[in-house]
Motif scaffolding. Structure first.
Motif, PDB file in Angstrom:
ATOM      1  N   LYS A  45       0.832  -1.215   0.000  1.00  0.00           N
ATOM      2  CA  LYS A  45       0.000   0.000   0.000  1.00  0.00           C
ATOM      3  C   LYS A  45       0.865   1.263   0.000  1.00  0.00           C
ATOM      4  CE  LYS A  45      -3.953  -1.987   2.472  1.00  0.00           C
ATOM      5  NZ  LYS A  45      -4.662  -2.000   3.770  1.00  0.00           N
ATOM      6  N   SER A  46       1.948   1.263   0.757  1.00  0.00           N
ATOM      7  CA  SER A  46       2.838   2.432   0.815  1.00  0.00           C
ATOM      8  C   SER A  46       3.484   2.699  -0.534  1.00  0.00           C
ATOM      9  CB  SER A  46       3.917   2.219   1.875  1.00  0.00           C
ATOM     10  OG  SER A  46       3.341   2.100   3.155  1.00  0.00           O
ATOM     11  N   ILE A  47       3.946   1.643  -1.188  1.00  0.00           N
ATOM     12  CA  ILE A  47       4.570   1.799  -2.516  1.00  0.00           C
ATOM     13  C   ILE A  47       3.537   2.271  -3.528  1.00  0.00           C
ATOM     14  CG2 ILE A  47       5.734   0.585  -4.404  1.00  0.00           C
ATOM     15  CD1 ILE A  47       7.019  -1.226  -2.199  1.00  0.00           C
ATOM     16  N   ASN A  48       2.324   1.778  -3.414  1.00  0.00           N
ATOM     17  CA  ASN A  48       1.258   2.189  -4.334  1.00  0.00           C
ATOM     18  C   ASN A  48       0.980   3.689  -4.230  1.00  0.00           C
ATOM     19  OD1 ASN A  48      -0.783   1.329  -6.305  1.00  0.00           O
ATOM     20  ND2 ASN A  48      -2.249   1.958  -4.735  1.00  0.00           N
ATOM     21  N   GLN A  49       1.156   4.266  -3.050  1.00  0.00           N
ATOM     22  CA  GLN A  49       0.925   5.703  -2.851  1.00  0.00           C
ATOM     23  C   GLN A  49       1.934   6.570  -3.603  1.00  0.00           C
ATOM     24  OE1 GLN A  49       0.967   6.359   1.384  1.00  0.00           O
ATOM     25  NE2 GLN A  49      -1.048   5.443   1.690  1.00  0.00           N
ATOM     26  N   LEU A  50       3.029   5.980  -4.058  1.00  0.00           N
ATOM     27  CA  LEU A  50       4.048   6.753  -4.776  1.00  0.00           C
ATOM     28  C   LEU A  50       3.583   7.169  -6.166  1.00  0.00           C
ATOM     29  CD1 LEU A  50       7.191   4.612  -3.884  1.00  0.00           C
ATOM     30  CD2 LEU A  50       6.605   6.853  -2.967  1.00  0.00           C
ATOM     31  N   ASN A  51       2.575   6.472  -6.698  1.00  0.00           N
ATOM     32  CA  ASN A  51       2.071   6.751  -8.045  1.00  0.00           C
ATOM     33  C   ASN A  51       3.184   6.716  -9.080  1.00  0.00           C
ATOM     34  OD1 ASN A  51      -0.693   7.087  -7.324  1.00  0.00           O
ATOM     35  ND2 ASN A  51      -0.182   9.100  -6.490  1.00  0.00           N
ATOM     36  N   GLN A  52       4.042   5.703  -8.983  1.00  0.00           N
ATOM     37  CA  GLN A  52       5.109   5.496  -9.959  1.00  0.00           C
ATOM     38  C   GLN A  52       4.940   4.121 -10.585  1.00  0.00           C
ATOM     39  OE1 GLN A  52       9.138   6.317  -8.780  1.00  0.00           O
ATOM     40  NE2 GLN A  52       8.518   7.876  -7.334  1.00  0.00           N
ATOM     41  N   GLU A  53       5.422   3.983 -11.809  1.00  0.00           N
ATOM     42  CA  GLU A  53       5.387   2.678 -12.458  1.00  0.00           C
ATOM     43  C   GLU A  53       6.515   1.836 -11.892  1.00  0.00           C
ATOM     44  OE1 GLU A  53       5.097   2.402 -16.683  1.00  0.00           O
ATOM     45  OE2 GLU A  53       3.762   4.138 -16.787  1.00  0.00           O
ATOM     46  N   LEU A  54       6.153   0.898 -11.046  1.00  0.00           N
ATOM     47  CA  LEU A  54       7.142   0.049 -10.400  1.00  0.00           C
ATOM     48  C   LEU A  54       6.718  -1.405 -10.476  1.00  0.00           C
ATOM     49  CD1 LEU A  54       7.688   2.199  -7.192  1.00  0.00           C
ATOM     50  CD2 LEU A  54       9.426   1.757  -8.936  1.00  0.00           C
ATOM     51  N   LYS A 153       5.118   7.463   6.534  1.00  0.00           N
ATOM     52  CA  LYS A 153       6.554   7.506   6.825  1.00  0.00           C
ATOM     53  C   LYS A 153       7.304   6.470   5.987  1.00  0.00           C
ATOM     54  CE  LYS A 153      10.094   7.336  10.367  1.00  0.00           C
ATOM     55  NZ  LYS A 153      10.461   7.202  11.753  1.00  0.00           N
ATOM     56  N   LEU A 154       6.711   5.305   5.840  1.00  0.00           N
ATOM     57  CA  LEU A 154       7.317   4.271   5.002  1.00  0.00           C
ATOM     58  C   LEU A 154       7.395   4.747   3.557  1.00  0.00           C
ATOM     59  CD1 LEU A 154       8.435   1.436   4.562  1.00  0.00           C
ATOM     60  CD2 LEU A 154       6.077   0.580   4.541  1.00  0.00           C
ATOM     61  N   LYS A 155       6.292   5.315   3.055  1.00  0.00           N
ATOM     62  CA  LYS A 155       6.260   5.841   1.686  1.00  0.00           C
ATOM     63  C   LYS A 155       7.339   6.904   1.491  1.00  0.00           C
ATOM     64  CE  LYS A 155       3.661   9.266   0.443  1.00  0.00           C
ATOM     65  NZ  LYS A 155       4.147  10.371  -0.316  1.00  0.00           N
ATOM     66  N   ASP A 156       7.469   7.829   2.434  1.00  0.00           N
ATOM     67  CA  ASP A 156       8.463   8.905   2.314  1.00  0.00           C
ATOM     68  C   ASP A 156       9.882   8.359   2.255  1.00  0.00           C
ATOM     69  OD1 ASP A 156       6.384  10.723   2.378  1.00  0.00           O
ATOM     70  OD2 ASP A 156       6.714  11.319   4.468  1.00  0.00           O
ATOM     71  N   ASN A 157      10.167   7.348   3.063  1.00  0.00           N
ATOM     72  CA  ASN A 157      11.510   6.764   3.055  1.00  0.00           C
ATOM     73  C   ASN A 157      11.781   5.989   1.773  1.00  0.00           C
ATOM     74  OD1 ASN A 157      13.282   6.960   5.708  1.00  0.00           O
ATOM     75  ND2 ASN A 157      11.126   7.072   6.297  1.00  0.00           N
TER      76      ASN A 157
END
Length: 193
Positions: A45-54, A153-157
């Motif tokens: 979920k945290s990575i998904n919040q980045l809105n990047q193609e990963l 915080k996880l997303k930001d890091n």
């Protein structure tokens, strides 16, 4: 006797990462043999919040009690995700990813040997000292106990590490200085000679 004597499986002996990609395109998610703190869904979920193609490679072990929850989240998010059950060759996954989000423990030694930049979320008290020592040497970013870290915080890091090539390169180099994968050979030589 130190990390130069770290015993590792054969697949990690003499292994190394030759370079770090300028861009982060793929992330390995591995939280150990059981996901007792339910970290895998939080990480996805945290990575998904980045809105990047990963692309995510997510390791699922037999002791996971949250597999159904993980699968539901994978179906909802906007990420390309491959789920790996009972992985036989972790070194390949580590080398094929630009970044790892991992629990502490012995996996940190493997990620260091492969030179995989790593963000660590701890799951148990016995993981604290290793994570602190590796963070002190610049090989990982240790966020502490995973259940106490917010998704933001996880997303930001994660975002910080993804966007900082120099940091990822430094983490990779420092990790490989700590563990070179030759520990078993050194121990055997010490015993035999």
């Amino acid at each position: 006797m130190g990390t130069e004597y770290t015993l590792m499986r054969e697949e990690f002996q003499g292994i190394s990462r030759s370079n770090i990609s300028n861009e982060t395109n793929s992330i390995l998610v591995t939280v150990g043999g059981s996901d007792k703190l339910n970290l895998t869904p939080k990480i996805i979920k945290s990575i998904n919040q980045l809105n990047q193609e990963l692309h995510l490679d997510v390791v699922i072990c037999p002791s996971f009690k949250n597999i159904d929850k993980i699968i539901k989240i994978v179906q909802k998010v906007d990420l390309e995700i491959a789920l790996y059950f009972n992985v036989n060759k972790m070194s390949e996954l580590m080398l094929n990813n630009d970044l790892a989000i991992s629990a502490g423990g012995s996996t940190l030694y493997e990620l260091a040997a492969t030179g995989t930049p790593t963000i660590t979320l701890l799951q148990a008290e016995n993981q604290v000292k290793v994570a602190e020592a590796m963070e002190e040497k610049g090989a990982i970013i240790n966020l502490g106990f995973g259940h106490m870290i917010s998704k933001s915080k996880l997303k930001d890091n994660i975002e910080k590490v993804i966007n900082d090539f120099a940091l990822r390169k430094e983490m990779s180099q420092q990790g490989q200085k700590i563990v070179d994968g030759q520990g078993a050979e050194r121990v055997a030589n010490y015993i035999l000679y």
